[in-house]
Design an enzyme around this catalytic site. Structure first.
Site, PDB file in Angstrom:
ATOM      1  N   GLN A 238       0.804  -1.220   0.000  1.00 19.35           N
ATOM      2  CA  GLN A 238       0.000   0.000   0.000  1.00 19.35           C
ATOM      3  C   GLN A 238       0.841   1.275   0.000  1.00 19.35           C
ATOM      4  O   GLN A 238       1.759   1.406   0.811  1.00 19.35           O
ATOM      5  CB  GLN A 238      -0.876   0.010   1.248  1.00 19.35           C
ATOM      6  CG  GLN A 238      -1.651   1.284   1.444  1.00 19.35           C
ATOM      7  CD  GLN A 238      -2.653   1.155   2.569  1.00 19.35           C
ATOM      8  OE1 GLN A 238      -2.316   1.403   3.710  1.00 19.35           O
ATOM      9  NE2 GLN A 238      -3.856   0.748   2.255  1.00 19.35           N
ATOM     10  N   HIS A 240       0.448   5.071   0.933  1.00 21.29           N
ATOM     11  CA  HIS A 240      -0.438   6.002   1.640  1.00 21.29           C
ATOM     12  C   HIS A 240      -0.434   7.296   0.851  1.00 21.29           C
ATOM     13  O   HIS A 240       0.625   7.765   0.425  1.00 21.29           O
ATOM     14  CB  HIS A 240       0.107   6.219   3.056  1.00 21.29           C
ATOM     15  CG  HIS A 240      -0.838   6.917   3.976  1.00 21.29           C
ATOM     16  ND1 HIS A 240      -1.209   8.227   3.793  1.00 21.29           N
ATOM     17  CD2 HIS A 240      -1.495   6.487   5.080  1.00 21.29           C
ATOM     18  CE1 HIS A 240      -2.052   8.571   4.750  1.00 21.29           C
ATOM     19  NE2 HIS A 240      -2.248   7.528   5.548  1.00 21.29           N
ATOM     20  N   GLU A 253      -4.171   9.900   7.917  1.00 20.08           N
ATOM     21  CA  GLU A 253      -5.475  10.026   7.291  1.00 20.08           C
ATOM     22  C   GLU A 253      -6.460  10.723   8.243  1.00 20.08           C
ATOM     23  O   GLU A 253      -7.483  11.260   7.822  1.00 20.08           O
ATOM     24  CB  GLU A 253      -5.962   8.607   6.989  1.00 20.08           C
ATOM     25  CG  GLU A 253      -7.071   8.503   6.021  1.00 20.08           C
ATOM     26  CD  GLU A 253      -7.273   7.049   5.636  1.00 20.08           C
ATOM     27  OE1 GLU A 253      -6.305   6.377   5.212  1.00 20.08           O
ATOM     28  OE2 GLU A 253      -8.399   6.571   5.778  1.00 20.08           O
TER      29      GLU A 253
END
Ligand SMILES: Cc1cc2nc3c(=O)[nH]c(=O)nc-3n(C[C@H](O)[C@H](O)[C@H](O)COP(=O)(O)OP(=O)(O)OC[C@H]3O[C@@H](n4cnc5c(N)ncnc54)[C@H](O)[C@@H]3O)c2cc1C
Length: 581
Positions: A238, A240, A253
């Site tokens: 992943q 970000h 986030e």
């Protein structure tokens, strides 16, 4: 030196500490030790900012079933669905367990645990964003580590800090212990144990721009891969969306959860075009791709279609109170690293390599699978980011890693203790540390001038540019060849520091070799997956292909080659559908 123990946990992050704490709650298990290359509270869990998702429903209606569904959909249906149900159901009790053990969560006015919004977490199967993330300002992970470490000390768990795992002892299908290197003395220690639990964290340091700490080098998965054991779904890594420009340091986030907005060079809220319902709170893979696409289309702030361009995360409408009280560390990072104040100036951000969805395959009790048929490696367990249960599938939702640690770390701790309570020590050979010794001697005796920093830089560039946010067959094939060459060069690596004490150069070299092995496995797994799903986005295969690729990858290393096998996904609750947000 040799130690005889019931349970050895390797890693003192959230997963390792929770597992050790839970194991120590079993009165039939006496000697539990945690072996960690870092002092426990320096583990990367301490950097976790945003929070832990749990459907407590403290501010609005919420249900574990909705959390499980979001997890499955966020993972682009590569999630094992019964495992996701366990994750969502048990998150609630684990959060209260942490609270009762002293974790200082932020509170609502009534004194309940406060909750905020996070990407991909919705009410009623995708209707709108829901407040699910339990948090302690933007220092949630730090608080988890402090809480769990104190409880472990209270329960008399033994700690071997600054000890590096070099080898896991496995005979046939049974694990008998580990061998670790004591950084302070240079001595090898053999930990003869009834059961071993690996919780060594992530491996983001294989990429150039990453949010991950220097220690995140995937040692646990790499040591198992070096013995031919398979790793699952390693192609899914992943990015970000919001790392600090040029540095990769994470901007949680939680900033968007509190209302922060992404804007391009025209000041446009571009997520309106990519995810009309969830906007800036769409899952991370989608936002990271949206930012990259804006940049490639000349809509970055520098208006240049190149990698080091960036977009803005606008927080100027949130006000001083929200930023300084709910996001104090982030506010400080911006002031320190960018010399800007997010109260008045938008934050420059670019995607940063963040989290490995794949890892050591386990069942929901942390037992390690040795093959696609589900054969268990007796006495060997794994939990946390180094493991793959699999609850994150092709893309993890924010807050769900901390949930993974506290649900599956706890479960693995409980099952490793039950196993050890009924097991005997398996005999180990007199020279159990031979293989680890050889790894050190090979490095110390080499006189080549191959430099580890040169290889490391090339590896990180290769993975970032060839196996990054957008991928294609040709670039990945080139990346595989380059990584193979680097692994060949790494065979000649030498260590110039001959000291036994605090020989960090020796350990850095071991870590680099581990990362190279994991890079190869990641690149080959990615190259073979001819579809786009979650974080794996291929320009040459832009669609998800359930007919051919709704399956988990199992990749094992055989010298310089990677062997691939596949295993079915548990889709017993929800039928896979296209992802729309
Ligand atoms: C900056 C940042 C912010 C994040 N924020 C969030 C968030 O808000 N919410 C969320 O859900 N997730 C978040 N994540 C992800 C999450 O924090 C991690 O996935 C998780 O904390 C990993 O925990 P762990 O226990 O598996 O490993 P870690 O916490 O990384 O610990 C690994 C442990 O293994 C030990 N170890 C490693 N190698 C060896 C070796 N060779 N020998 C001995 N010991 C070894 C280390 O010493 C360490 O103690 C964030 C990640 C980052 C990088």
């Amino acid at each position: 030196m040799k130690h005889e123990l019931d349970v050895v946990v390797v890693g003192a992050g959230g997963a390792g500490l929770y597992a050790a704490l839970e194991a120590s709650r079993n009165k039939k298990v006496k000697n539990i030790a945690v072996v960690s290359k870092l002092f426990p509270v320096r583990s990367h869990t301490g950097a976790a900012q945003g929070g832990i998702g749990a459907a407590l429903g403290n501010l609005e209606e919420d249900k574990p079933e909705w959390h499980a569904f979001d997890t499955v959909k966020g993972g682009d249906y590569l999630v094992d669905q019964q495992a996701a149900m366990i994750l969502a159901n048990e998150a609630v009790d684990s959060v209260y367990d942490l609270e009762h053990n002293g974790l200082p969560f932020n509170r609502t006015e009534e004194g309940k645990i406060d909750q905020r919004r996070f990407g991909g977490h919705t009410r009623n199967f995708g209707e709108a964003a829901v407040r699910r993330s339990c948090y302690a300002a933007d220092r949630t992970g730090h608080m988890i580590l402090q809480t769990l470490y104190q409880q472990c000390i209270k329960n008399k768990v033994a700690f071997f800090n600054e000890f590096h795992l070099l080898d896991v002892l496995i005979d046939g299908n049974t694990c008998q212990g580990i061998v670790a290197y004591d950084l302070a003395t240079g001595e090898l220690h053999t930990f003869h144990a009834k059961a071993v639990l690996l919780a060594t964290g992530g491996f983001g340091r294989m990429f150039r721009i990453t949010s991950n700490a220097f220690a995140n080098t995937g040692d646990g998965p790499a040591v198992l891969a070096q013995q031919g054991l398979p790793l699952e779904d390693m192609e899914f890594f992943q990015f970000h969306p919001t790392g600090i420009r040029g540095m990769g340091i994470l901007i949680t986030e939680g900033v968007r959860g509190e209302g922060g907005i992404l804007r391009n060079c025209d000041g446009e809220r571009f997520m309106e075009r990519y995810a009309p319902t969830l906007l800036d709170l769409a899952p991370r893979d989608m936002i990271a791709r949206a930012i990259t696409t804006e940049i490639l289309n000349g809509k970055g702030i520098l208006k240049k279609p190149q990698g080091d361009d960036y977009v803005h995360l606008d927080t100027t409408h949130l006000g001083k109170e929200v930023l300084e009280k709910k996001l104090p560390d982030i506010t400080e990072f911006c002031r320190t690293y960018q010399d800007i104040d997010p109260i008045t100036t938008p934050i420059p951000v670019q995607p940063t390599a963040h989290y490995g969805m794949g890892g050591i395959p386990t069942d929901v009790n942390g037992q390690v699978f040795g093959d696609t048929k589900g054969t268990i490696v007796e006495g060997l367990y794994a939990a946390g980011e180094c493991a793959c249960v699999s609850v994150h599938g092709a893309n993890r939702l924010g807050t769900n890693s901390l949930v993974d640690l506290i649900v599956f770390g706890k479960r693995a701790g409980s099952s490793v203790a039950s196993f050890a309570a009924g097991a005997q020590h398996q005999p180990i050979p007199v020279n159990a540390d031979d293989r680890a010794k050889k790894r050190i001697i090979d490095l110390s005796n080499s006189s080549s001038n191959v430099k580890q920093d040169v290889l490391r830089k090339k590896m990180r560039d290769t993975m970032m540019d060839g196996v990054g946010i957008f991928r294609n067959g040709n670039d990945m094939a080139d990346a595989i060849e380059t990584i193979k060459e680097l692994r060949e060069d790494a065979k000649d690596l030498s260590v110039s520091d001959a000291n036994a004490k605090y020989n960090t150069e020796l350990m850095d070299t071991m870590e680099l070799k581990n990362l190279l092995d994991l890079s190869l496995i990641t690149a080959v797994s990615a190259h073979n997956r001819q579809e786009s799903r979650g974080a794996h986005a291929r320009e040459d295969f832009p669609d998800r292909d359930d007919a051919n690729f709704l399956k988990h990858t199992y990749a094992s290393l055989n010298k310089d080659e990677v062997r691939l096998e596949y295993k079915s996904v548990d889709t017993s609750i929800w039928e896979p559908k296209p992802r729309k947000y």
